[in-house]
Write an enzyme that holds these catalytic residues in place. Structure first.
Site, PDB file in Angstrom:
ATOM      1  N   GLY A 145       4.591  10.175  -7.675  1.00  0.00           N
ATOM      2  CA  GLY A 145       5.799  11.145  -8.303  1.00  0.00           C
ATOM      3  C   GLY A 145       4.585  11.115  -9.226  1.00  0.00           C
ATOM      4  N   THR A 146       3.859  10.093 -10.443  1.00  0.00           N
ATOM      5  CA  THR A 146       3.153  10.672 -10.643  1.00  0.00           C
ATOM      6  C   THR A 146       2.472  12.050 -10.997  1.00  0.00           C
ATOM      7  OG1 THR A 146       3.299   8.692 -12.099  1.00  0.00           O
ATOM      8  CG2 THR A 146       1.092   9.311 -12.985  1.00  0.00           C
TER       9      THR A 146
ATOM     10  N   ALA B  80       7.952   7.811  -2.913  1.00  0.00           N
ATOM     11  CA  ALA B  80       8.875   6.980  -2.296  1.00  0.00           C
ATOM     12  C   ALA B  80       9.224   5.461  -2.090  1.00  0.00           C
ATOM     13  CB  ALA B  80       8.172   6.392  -1.133  1.00  0.00           C
TER      14      ALA B  80
ATOM     15  N   THR C 154      -8.202  12.367   2.575  1.00  0.00           N
ATOM     16  CA  THR C 154      -7.798  12.257   3.975  1.00  0.00           C
ATOM     17  C   THR C 154      -6.276  11.462   3.596  1.00  0.00           C
ATOM     18  OG1 THR C 154      -9.792  11.396   4.321  1.00  0.00           O
ATOM     19  CG2 THR C 154      -8.582  10.789   5.356  1.00  0.00           C
TER      20      THR C 154
ATOM     21  N   CYS D 164       6.105   1.296 -15.735  1.00  0.00           N
ATOM     22  CA  CYS D 164       5.410   2.233 -16.406  1.00  0.00           C
ATOM     23  C   CYS D 164       4.381   1.217 -17.013  1.00  0.00           C
ATOM     24  CB  CYS D 164       5.170   3.657 -15.427  1.00  0.00           C
ATOM     25  SG  CYS D 164       5.616   4.541 -13.908  1.00  0.00           S
TER      26      CYS D 164
END
Lengths: 396, 396
Positions: B75-76, B204, B241, B329
């Site tokens: 998300g960051t 996620a 990738t 965080c």
């Protein structure tokens, strides 16, 4: 996996090695432990312990210390971060960046972006084998040069660069040196005690770890600005919740590779030489690219001038053989490889180039089967008129 | 996992949900398929198919189209990319950015970096419940405003923002609107057909997927510049990738959540109300933060003025209960939360705040056990003098 193991031959390791069973096991266990490594409770501490163990594993692969490893989401992120983060930290004033002409696109395109922001970029040319001349790199340095970034090995043609000498010359001038070791890490021992690079990029999926996990080594004492801010993860160097499974898989693969790689190299060289000799004798029109000896042990780049590489890859695929097509990163936009062009190849040569890279599981029988099939497939491609890439795609 | 399931109570979902079994199964299968999604051979096509299926799954969680979803590593990263990529694409001229004062640090610190590069940033204040006033946001808009970024829900206090109204007002002025929906996605239905946001961030591990997998929704037609260049992955929007297992796990979790979330919400609200009523009756000194009704259904933020949140978390941890400490965080750097301060809390209040977030597996029995243990632990913390955070850490 079983299907491929039994029936298919996978010679596209440079674009993604199969996951080592030890890495897979460690990853499954990491899921069970759950938790956010930044949380102080039991689940958080367990996750953090796994992460720190992985860090030491990755460090062992390149003879660094754990604290010098920061996890990223890919080699591309590590490269983008190295270029922008090392220069923005302002360790050395100046707005000049030196790269080689055969760097991975993630280096070259990041450099191009920096150019738009006012940086001067010098791309040092290479010889026909794909090697830079250390004297030419040194001649490119100016009082404004802040960073030199030259790869350890080239993923498309397998050529090694003289990184030890390059790093020593650049460091002697007080300039930062970064090397992209993504292509080298699973194939060659990397010793950061012998090569005084300030920073080095890795990707797990070139040495048996999972895709989407990378790392940047930053030598102790070297300043770098983060790419992502807003979190204390990775000691403040990279904000964002960590891909714990990926990190754990990377650490375990690194540990296995650090132990087993030296023993595997002679075997790879033997198989590669068998493959290259076989190709030379059966396909006289084929041309092998890159340096004959200063190259990755399990890597072969083969040009069949006049062939269409994508059609060739798809034809081999139908025979159960997976090979690479230049760089997979840019494979879906077919144009002549900047690496082969920098080495003096013309378009007919460059567009007919495939890469064959051997892995832990490659056998002599597989090599012999490729030598049986490749000439037939290649002959069909070259003589029988090329299958248009578009129609091959449609038939998938 | 069994250990925790049997003996521990995990109420720190906002900092990482346990992996849903369906996601775990899909991830294991993805490994078996191997391959680089950019490669044209069989392994590459299989990997690409899994990735595209996951993209549709994630889209279904927010009522978007697959092509509007780009996978990121967190998300960051999605937040950093939204702010820099949307503004650098130059859809709208101007160098003014509007955020709220209670955004996640990945938004606020990225904004601070942009300030150093010449951007003007307005942080719109919030009321005591943590909500922004849409009229205040509109009043902050100038002809120079290029982007407004206001979160869907706050991870620390659970308050929802009026994103629908905000997006409509901002869009009516021709300005881009981004929302960080990381905290909201696993707890509330998100409908991008009803909320005209241009971009939306997801992670996620707030909805049962793996950590280290995120996504940015970018509405069809909205221009964004990539953060990572040098590869054709994600349609050229994000080079590097892909973390295939993470992507597959995220897609599967999104699919499950899109189906099951509406049915779970009443249960969460019931359990949360049981928890909040129990805390209010047993701990009269406790204060519940955030909006009383416009809040995440399974989220509670509790302040015990005078307590040390980290000591409290560790004391609860010893009793087998995992709760959150502000934002994980930034948890390792203990200082008063910027969110609580923006809501008018003093330090004694802010530093004694924990978050309890319920998940798919939370039961009434667990809530009752927390209500039995929390008052005792809290009393020990407040009356018996605070355990210094340092010594608690050392005893781990």
């Amino acid at each position: 996996m079983d299907d491929r193991r039994l029936h298919r031959i996978y010679l596209d390791q440079i674009n993604g090695t199969p996951l080592l069973p030890q890495a897979s096991e460690a990853m499954k266990e990491a899921w069970g432990k759950g938790g956010n490594p930044s949380s102080p409770h039991a689940e958080g501490r367990a996750a953090n312990g796994l992460k720190e163990r992985a860090r030491v594993g990755v460090a062992s692969l390149v003879r660094a210390r754990g604290e010098e490893i920061t996890f990223t989401s890919s080699g591309t992120e590590a490269n983008a971060w190295a270029l922008t983060g090392l220069t923005k930290a302002g360790t050395r004033k100046g707005n000049h960046l030196v790269v080689s002409a055969v760097e991975h696109p993630s280096i070259l395109q990041t450099a191009r972006r920096m150019e738009k922001e006012g940086w001067k970029v010098t791309a040092v040319p290479v010889d026909r084998a794909g090697r830079v001349d250390p004297a030419a790199v040194e001649a490119a340095l100016t009082p404004e040069t802040a960073l030199v970034s030259i790869q350890w090995a080239n993923s498309e043609v397998g050529t090694l660069q003289p990184v030890g000498e390059l790093a020593r010359r650049v460091k002697a001038r007080g300039i930062l040196f970064h090397t992209d070791a993504v292509a080298a890490a699973g194939q060659l021992p990397i010793d950061l005690k012998a090569v005084p690079a300030d920073a080095l990029s890795l990707a797990a999926n070139t040495f048996g770890g999972p895709p989407g996990a990378g790392a940047l080594f930053v030598r102790k004492g070297v300043r770098i600005l983060p790419l992502f801010v807003g979190g204390a993860q990775e000691d403040g160097r990279r904000a964002g919740t960590e891909n714990l499974a990926g990190i754990v898989g990377m650490g375990e693969a690194a540990r296995v590779m650090a132990r087993e790689l030296p023993g595997r190299i002679p075997g790879w060289i033997g198989l590669r030489d068998r493959l290259s000799r076989g190709i030379e004798s059966r396909l006289p029109e084929a041309r092998l690219n890159g340096h004959p000896t200063e190259r990755l042990p399990g890597h072969l780049s083969v040009s069949l001038p006049g062939a269409d590489a994508e059609a060739l890859v798809l034809a081999l695929d139908r025979e159960g053989i997976s090979v690479g097509i230049g760089s997979a990163c840019t494979a879906r936009a077919m144009k002549a490889s900047h690496v082969l062009r920098a080495m003096g190849a013309d378009d007919a040569h460059a567009l007919g180039t495939i890469t064959l890279t051997l892995g832990v599981e490659t056998t002599e029988e597989e090599i012999d089967r490729v030598l049986e099939i490749l000439p037939r497939v290649a002959a069909g491609q070259i003589k029988g008129g090329l299958t248009p890439a578009g129609s091959s795609r449609d038939s998938r």
